[in-house]
Structures are given as structure tokens and as C-alpha cells.
Design an enzyme around this catalytic site. Structure first.
Site, mmCIF file in Angstrom:
data_model
loop_
_atom_site.group_PDB
_atom_site.id
_atom_site.type_symbol
_atom_site.label_atom_id
_atom_site.label_comp_id
_atom_site.label_asym_id
_atom_site.label_seq_id
_atom_site.Cartn_x
_atom_site.Cartn_y
_atom_site.Cartn_z
ATOM 1 N N ASP A 13 23.283 49.714 37.293
ATOM 2 C CA ASP A 13 22.321 48.790 36.700
ATOM 3 C C ASP A 13 22.969 47.409 36.747
ATOM 4 O O ASP A 13 24.197 47.286 36.907
ATOM 5 C CB ASP A 13 22.030 49.211 35.257
ATOM 6 C CG ASP A 13 21.222 48.176 34.513
ATOM 7 O OD1 ASP A 13 20.127 47.850 34.986
ATOM 8 O OD2 ASP A 13 21.704 47.685 33.478
ATOM 9 N N ASP A 15 21.804 44.052 34.622
ATOM 10 C CA ASP A 15 21.886 43.330 33.350
ATOM 11 C C ASP A 15 22.450 44.209 32.244
ATOM 12 O O ASP A 15 21.917 45.275 31.937
ATOM 13 C CB ASP A 15 20.500 42.823 32.952
ATOM 14 C CG ASP A 15 19.969 41.793 33.933
ATOM 15 O OD1 ASP A 15 20.650 40.780 34.136
ATOM 16 O OD2 ASP A 15 18.886 42.014 34.504
#
Length: 219
Positions: A13, A15
Site C-alpha cells: 500500500d 499512503d
């Protein structure tokens, strides 16, 4: 420390996992909500961490009712974010060491994010890590965002790997659900949101990316 199962690729991922963006965005969300006359809470904010724009729209309109203008909210958040867009976003602790180790070992790397492509590519580039990833899957590349498995299935397919041969590293509930549903071995390194009992059952929870590196490569 209990080791991770072997893997041939890692899908990150972005953020809150690679980039330390979530705290900055939290400040923006609070500021904009206040300007629009709505009281943001930790509970509501926790629901939108890692969520797509569509999911965020639904959550906020369900919470605040028909008078809440998501378009105005999104525009204001984007304007404040754009005001600091030329500044590199700091990477999370352990990112340089883990990426260097993966590269040295020849392990493929990808990103699966709910951010739009232009924003994702710019932030990864400003952070100096974009070139390390073979592919970046963004909201613009999938029909169904997290928590649907499509982002992680797309990343694995682009890498030429079976999902079971990939490790996913996430910080949000939506991301963990997405990676687990796609069949990836999943690790959650919490950022602003702690795992619920349901999410803990879907993944391995670690305190930092340093711990992920140790669990992956320490015999």
C-alpha cells in the site's frame, strides 16, 4: 520472531505504509470539515483511512446527511494538498532498509493504492522510490477499489505471480480486506488506525517495517 512464509514478490500500500501521508491528510480533513461546518471525529476519520473516493463519499454523506457536499469537501482537501505538492512526502520508518533488502534479493516489488494515478506517481517520485517498483496499481487502473480484491489481483497479475506467492503490506482495514480476499499473505503495520478483531484474523500485525524485514529474512 515467527518468520513469514516465503514469498517471491511484495505489494505495498502507499499512503500510511510507504509514505507518511496519513497524518498530514488527517490535519487537512479536520480543517476542511470545520470550514464546511461539520465536526470530524476519530471514528469517522478511521472509516475513511485507506478508502477510495467513492467509499469516502458514501461514508461522509451517510454520517453527515444530505447537506454534506462531498464535492466541496474533496475540492478543498485537494486544494490544500496541492499547496504542498512540490514537497516530498517523508517515507515511513523502515522503508529504505526494507526496499534495499528486497532489491538486493531480487524480490519483485509493486504498489497497490487507492490514490489516483497522477497523485500516486508524483508522490512516489518525489519520495525517490518510484523507480524501485515494477508496477503501480492505482484507483484509475481498477473498476473496484479496496476492500475489493481487484487492486491486489491486478498487481499480482502484472508481476506475473500467483497471489499466494506475494506478500501484501498494509496499514488500513480496507487494504487488509482487499489483500486477504485476493489470496495474498498479508501484514498490517498500523499507522493511524489499529486493527479490529476481525481484521487481526485476516493478517499478521507488526509494529513497524523493521519487524517485517526481520520476520522475512531472519532465520
Amino acid at each position: 520472531m515467527r518468520p513469514l512464509a516465503p514469498f517471491a514478490a511484495v505489494v505495498f500500500d502507499m499512503d500510511g505504509t510507504l509514505l507518511d501521508t496519513e497524518m498530514l491528510f488527517k490535519q487537512i480533513v479536520w480543517e476542511v470539515s470545520g470550514e464546511l461546518g461539520f465536526d470530524m471525529t476519530d471514528d469517522v476519520h478511521g472509516q475513511i483511512v485507506g478508502a477510495s473516493h467513492d467509499a469516502t463519499r458514501t461514508i461522509l454523506q451517510d454520517t453527515y446527511g444530505p447537506d454534506f457536499s462531498y464535492d466541496a469537501f474533496n475540492e478543498a482537501c485537494g486544494r490544500l494538498w496541492q499547496g504542498r505538492s512540490d514537497q516530498p512526502v517523508p517515507v515511513k520508518p523502515g522503508v529504505p532498509e526494507l526496499l534495499a533488502e528486497l532489491r538486493q534479493r531480487g524480490i519483485q516489488m509493486a504498489v497497490a493504492t487507492s490514490s489516483r494515478r497522477a497523485s500516486a506517481m508524483a508522490n512516489l517520485d518525489l519520495a525517490g522510490i518510484l523507480a524501485l517498483f515494477e508496477t503501480v496499481v492505482t484507483r484509475d487502473d481498477v473498476r473496484y477499489p479496496k476492500p475489493h480484491p481487484e487492486p491486489y489481483l491486478t498487481a499480482a497479475k502484472r508481476l506475473g505471480r500467483e497471489p499466494a506467492d506475494c506478500l501484501a503490506i498494509e496499514d488500513s482495514h480496507a487494504g487488509v480486506r482487499s489483500a486477504h480476499a485476493a489470496g495474498l499473505q498479508t501484514v498490517m503495520v498500523p499507522d493511524l488506525v489499529q486493527p479490529s478483531a476481525e481484521v487481526r484474523a485476516l493478517c499478521r500485525v507488526m509494529t513497524s517495517l523493521h519487524d517485517v524485514r526481520l520476520a522475512a529474512f531472519t532465520a
